[in-house]
Design a protein around this motif. Sequence first.
Motif, PDB file in Angstrom:
ATOM      1  N   ALA A  77      -6.458  -4.649   7.174  1.00  6.95           N
ATOM      2  CA  ALA A  77      -7.446  -5.539   7.788  1.00  6.95           C
ATOM      3  C   ALA A  77      -8.609  -4.743   8.369  1.00  6.95           C
ATOM      4  CB  ALA A  77      -6.780  -6.379   8.879  1.00  6.95           C
ATOM      5  N   ARG A  78      -8.309  -3.586   8.922  1.00  2.31           N
ATOM      6  CA  ARG A  78      -9.352  -2.749   9.511  1.00  2.31           C
ATOM      7  C   ARG A  78     -10.360  -2.298   8.461  1.00  2.31           C
ATOM      8  NH1 ARG A  78     -10.296   2.498   9.662  1.00  2.31           N
ATOM      9  NH2 ARG A  78      -8.271   3.097   8.789  1.00  2.31           N
ATOM     10  N   VAL A  79      -9.884  -1.912   7.269  1.00  3.87           N
ATOM     11  CA  VAL A  79     -10.799  -1.359   6.264  1.00  3.87           C
ATOM     12  C   VAL A  79     -11.427  -2.438   5.382  1.00  3.87           C
ATOM     13  CG1 VAL A  79      -9.517   0.815   6.246  1.00  3.87           C
ATOM     14  CG2 VAL A  79      -9.001  -0.933   4.508  1.00  3.87           C
ATOM     15  N   LEU A  80     -10.973  -3.686   5.517  1.00  6.04           N
ATOM     16  CA  LEU A  80     -11.576  -4.786   4.760  1.00  6.04           C
ATOM     17  C   LEU A  80     -12.778  -5.361   5.495  1.00  6.04           C
ATOM     18  CD1 LEU A  80      -8.768  -7.091   3.293  1.00  6.04           C
ATOM     19  CD2 LEU A  80     -10.638  -6.033   2.027  1.00  6.04           C
ATOM     20  N   ARG A  81     -13.774  -5.750   4.738  1.00  8.27           N
ATOM     21  CA  ARG A  81     -14.910  -6.461   5.318  1.00  8.27           C
ATOM     22  C   ARG A  81     -14.517  -7.901   5.617  1.00  8.27           C
ATOM     23  NH1 ARG A  81     -18.548  -3.879   0.519  1.00  8.27           N
ATOM     24  NH2 ARG A  81     -18.917  -1.844   1.521  1.00  8.27           N
ATOM     25  N   PRO A  82     -15.209  -8.559   6.548  1.00  5.58           N
ATOM     26  CA  PRO A  82     -14.947  -9.987   6.791  1.00  5.58           C
ATOM     27  C   PRO A  82     -15.072 -10.774   5.488  1.00  5.58           C
ATOM     28  CG  PRO A  82     -16.325  -9.091   8.534  1.00  5.58           C
ATOM     29  CD  PRO A  82     -16.204  -8.008   7.495  1.00  5.58           C
ATOM     30  N   GLY A  83     -14.092 -11.628   5.235  1.00  4.79           N
ATOM     31  CA  GLY A  83     -14.051 -12.365   3.981  1.00  4.79           C
ATOM     32  C   GLY A  83     -13.368 -11.605   2.863  1.00  4.79           C
ATOM     33  N   GLY A  84     -12.935 -10.374   3.142  1.00  5.43           N
ATOM     34  CA  GLY A  84     -12.315  -9.534   2.130  1.00  5.43           C
ATOM     35  C   GLY A  84     -10.965 -10.055   1.678  1.00  5.43           C
ATOM     36  N   LEU A  85     -10.588  -9.683   0.465  1.00  2.00           N
ATOM     37  CA  LEU A  85      -9.395 -10.202  -0.197  1.00  2.00           C
ATOM     38  C   LEU A  85      -8.293  -9.153  -0.240  1.00  2.00           C
ATOM     39  CD1 LEU A  85      -8.208 -12.559  -2.010  1.00  2.00           C
ATOM     40  CD2 LEU A  85      -9.177 -11.306  -3.961  1.00  2.00           C
ATOM     41  N   LEU A  86      -7.056  -9.595   0.012  1.00  2.00           N
ATOM     42  CA  LEU A  86      -5.863  -8.761  -0.137  1.00  2.00           C
ATOM     43  C   LEU A  86      -4.925  -9.450  -1.116  1.00  2.00           C
ATOM     44  CD1 LEU A  86      -3.746  -6.568   0.575  1.00  2.00           C
ATOM     45  CD2 LEU A  86      -3.094  -8.004   2.537  1.00  2.00           C
ATOM     46  N   VAL A  87      -4.524  -8.748  -2.184  1.00  2.30           N
ATOM     47  CA  VAL A  87      -3.545  -9.259  -3.138  1.00  2.30           C
ATOM     48  C   VAL A  87      -2.530  -8.148  -3.392  1.00  2.30           C
ATOM     49  CG1 VAL A  87      -3.138 -10.330  -5.383  1.00  2.30           C
ATOM     50  CG2 VAL A  87      -5.345 -10.658  -4.228  1.00  2.30           C
ATOM     51  N   PHE A  88      -1.248  -8.476  -3.280  1.00  2.00           N
ATOM     52  CA  PHE A  88      -0.215  -7.462  -3.491  1.00  2.00           C
ATOM     53  C   PHE A  88       1.052  -8.099  -4.048  1.00  2.00           C
ATOM     54  CE2 PHE A  88       0.489  -9.058   0.766  1.00  2.00           C
ATOM     55  CZ  PHE A  88       1.877  -9.096   0.919  1.00  2.00           C
ATOM     56  N   SER A  89       1.793  -7.319  -4.818  1.00  3.26           N
ATOM     57  CA  SER A  89       3.064  -7.784  -5.359  1.00  3.26           C
ATOM     58  C   SER A  89       4.202  -6.932  -4.826  1.00  3.26           C
ATOM     59  CB  SER A  89       3.047  -7.747  -6.893  1.00  3.26           C
ATOM     60  OG  SER A  89       2.830  -6.439  -7.382  1.00  3.26           O
ATOM     61  N   VAL A  90       5.346  -7.602  -4.595  1.00  2.00           N
ATOM     62  CA  VAL A  90       6.562  -6.954  -4.111  1.00  2.00           C
ATOM     63  C   VAL A  90       7.758  -7.638  -4.759  1.00  2.00           C
ATOM     64  CG1 VAL A  90       5.607  -6.233  -1.873  1.00  2.00           C
ATOM     65  CG2 VAL A  90       6.668  -8.497  -2.103  1.00  2.00           C
ATOM     66  N   THR A  91       8.925  -7.023  -4.623  1.00  2.00           N
ATOM     67  CA  THR A  91      10.150  -7.691  -5.037  1.00  2.00           C
ATOM     68  C   THR A  91      10.290  -9.005  -4.284  1.00  2.00           C
ATOM     69  OG1 THR A  91      11.230  -5.569  -5.443  1.00  2.00           O
ATOM     70  CG2 THR A  91      12.666  -7.480  -5.170  1.00  2.00           C
ATOM     71  N   HIS A  92      10.637 -10.068  -4.986  1.00  2.00           N
ATOM     72  CA  HIS A  92      10.807 -11.361  -4.323  1.00  2.00           C
ATOM     73  C   HIS A  92      11.936 -11.254  -3.290  1.00  2.00           C
ATOM     74  CE1 HIS A  92      11.447 -15.610  -3.629  1.00  2.00           C
ATOM     75  NE2 HIS A  92      10.319 -15.849  -4.280  1.00  2.00           N
ATOM     76  N   PRO A  93      11.719 -11.751  -2.067  1.00  2.00           N
ATOM     77  CA  PRO A  93      12.750 -11.636  -1.035  1.00  2.00           C
ATOM     78  C   PRO A  93      14.124 -12.164  -1.454  1.00  2.00           C
ATOM     79  CG  PRO A  93      10.688 -12.320  -0.036  1.00  2.00           C
ATOM     80  CD  PRO A  93      10.470 -12.336  -1.525  1.00  2.00           C
ATOM     81  N   PHE A  94      14.160 -13.205  -2.266  1.00  2.00           N
ATOM     82  CA  PHE A  94      15.456 -13.747  -2.684  1.00  2.00           C
ATOM     83  C   PHE A  94      16.239 -12.751  -3.535  1.00  2.00           C
ATOM     84  CE2 PHE A  94      18.167 -16.237  -5.595  1.00  2.00           C
ATOM     85  CZ  PHE A  94      18.978 -16.868  -4.653  1.00  2.00           C
ATOM     86  N   ARG A  95      15.521 -11.904  -4.274  1.00  3.25           N
ATOM     87  CA  ARG A  95      16.180 -10.945  -5.152  1.00  3.25           C
ATOM     88  C   ARG A  95      17.057  -9.968  -4.361  1.00  3.25           C
ATOM     89  NH1 ARG A  95      15.139  -9.141 -10.264  1.00  3.25           N
ATOM     90  NH2 ARG A  95      14.882 -11.353 -10.687  1.00  3.25           N
ATOM     91  N   TRP A  96      16.727  -9.784  -3.081  1.00  2.12           N
ATOM     92  CA  TRP A  96      17.494  -8.863  -2.258  1.00  2.12           C
ATOM     93  C   TRP A  96      18.929  -9.323  -2.021  1.00  2.12           C
ATOM     94  CZ3 TRP A  96      16.459  -4.079  -0.161  1.00  2.12           C
ATOM     95  CH2 TRP A  96      15.180  -3.574  -0.406  1.00  2.12           C
ATOM     96  N   THR A  97      19.216 -10.575  -2.244  1.00  2.00           N
ATOM     97  CA  THR A  97      20.579 -11.076  -2.036  1.00  2.00           C
ATOM     98  C   THR A  97      21.503 -10.733  -3.196  1.00  2.00           C
ATOM     99  OG1 THR A  97      20.191 -13.224  -3.120  1.00  2.00           O
ATOM    100  CG2 THR A  97      19.641 -13.048  -0.767  1.00  2.00           C
ATOM    101  N   MET A  98      20.948 -10.256  -4.305  1.00  2.00           N
ATOM    102  CA  MET A  98      21.691 -10.089  -5.550  1.00  2.00           C
ATOM    103  C   MET A  98      21.805  -8.619  -5.928  1.00  2.00           C
ATOM    104  SD  MET A  98      19.707 -13.177  -7.546  1.00  2.00           S
ATOM    105  CE  MET A  98      21.035 -13.574  -8.676  1.00  2.00           C
ATOM    106  N   PRO A  99      22.831  -8.253  -6.701  1.00  2.00           N
ATOM    107  CA  PRO A  99      22.943  -6.860  -7.148  1.00  2.00           C
ATOM    108  C   PRO A  99      21.824  -6.500  -8.114  1.00  2.00           C
ATOM    109  CG  PRO A  99      24.582  -8.226  -8.237  1.00  2.00           C
ATOM    110  CD  PRO A  99      23.940  -9.086  -7.194  1.00  2.00           C
TER     111      PRO A  99
END
Length: 266
Positions: A154-176
């Motif tokens: 947030a500090r390095v983004l300009r006002p109105g700036g966009l953040l998009v990121f991908s991660v492992t889906h939280p539900f996947r953590w319940t499974m082997p």
Amino acid sequence: MCGVNEPVRVELTEAQTSRASRTYWNEVADEYLAEHGEFLGEDRFVWSPEGVDEADARLLGPVRGRRVLEVGCGAAQCSRWLVTQGADVVAFDISVEQLRIAKTLDERTGTPVRTVAADAVALPYRHAAFDIVCSAFGALPFVADVGTAFREVARVLRPGGLLVFSVTHPFRWTMPDDPSAAGLRITHSYFDRTPYVEVDDSGTPVYAEHHRTTGDWIRALTGAGFVVDDLLEPEWPAGHDLIWGGWGPVRGPLVPGTAIWTAHKP
């Protein structure tokens, strides 16, 4: 990795997590590229094992002339694609070995990316320097305090700036971590946030990944001042036969494997 024992669930400090990530990604950089390089490409922006490609998805919107930061860039394939689209790109990763490979790919493709070695919880960039921050499975699952990382973004983004990121889906953590039918079972509590850790023979953490529930991600984003715009949970495409850890065509059509978050700084 040599001398790595069975994974454990233990709490780690930020410093321990950073050291583990640096150790792991430095050691496996070449192996990782050999295993996944064909799928990732050299100058392609792939968001997830489901094959969500920025060239088609356009989650970042128009990037030409925009100043973009890639968080946890690895070999900088995503950043390299952004450069070809006319973006003004810089990128960082905690692993100098990943960045070494990035330079090799720069030379091979003729598309250089400006990269530095840095940690996501202490960004070496000035305030309001970027229009867009993006990350495809980079850095954010591998920090102990994601709130600090988001405040830095947030500090390095300009006002109105966009953040998009991908991660492992939280539900996947319940499974082997098993892409077969045998992996279609709940083996771990969704609510247990204790990180997944691999240790060497001396007990030193050499890999650490942190689980957060969907609510945790929302609270971390809003706590850093972001407005959450969307959560994309990509479905597994018909005919897509990739196997990557727990991702694959058996489980993929039934349960989500990836969460792609979109947020903006007001």
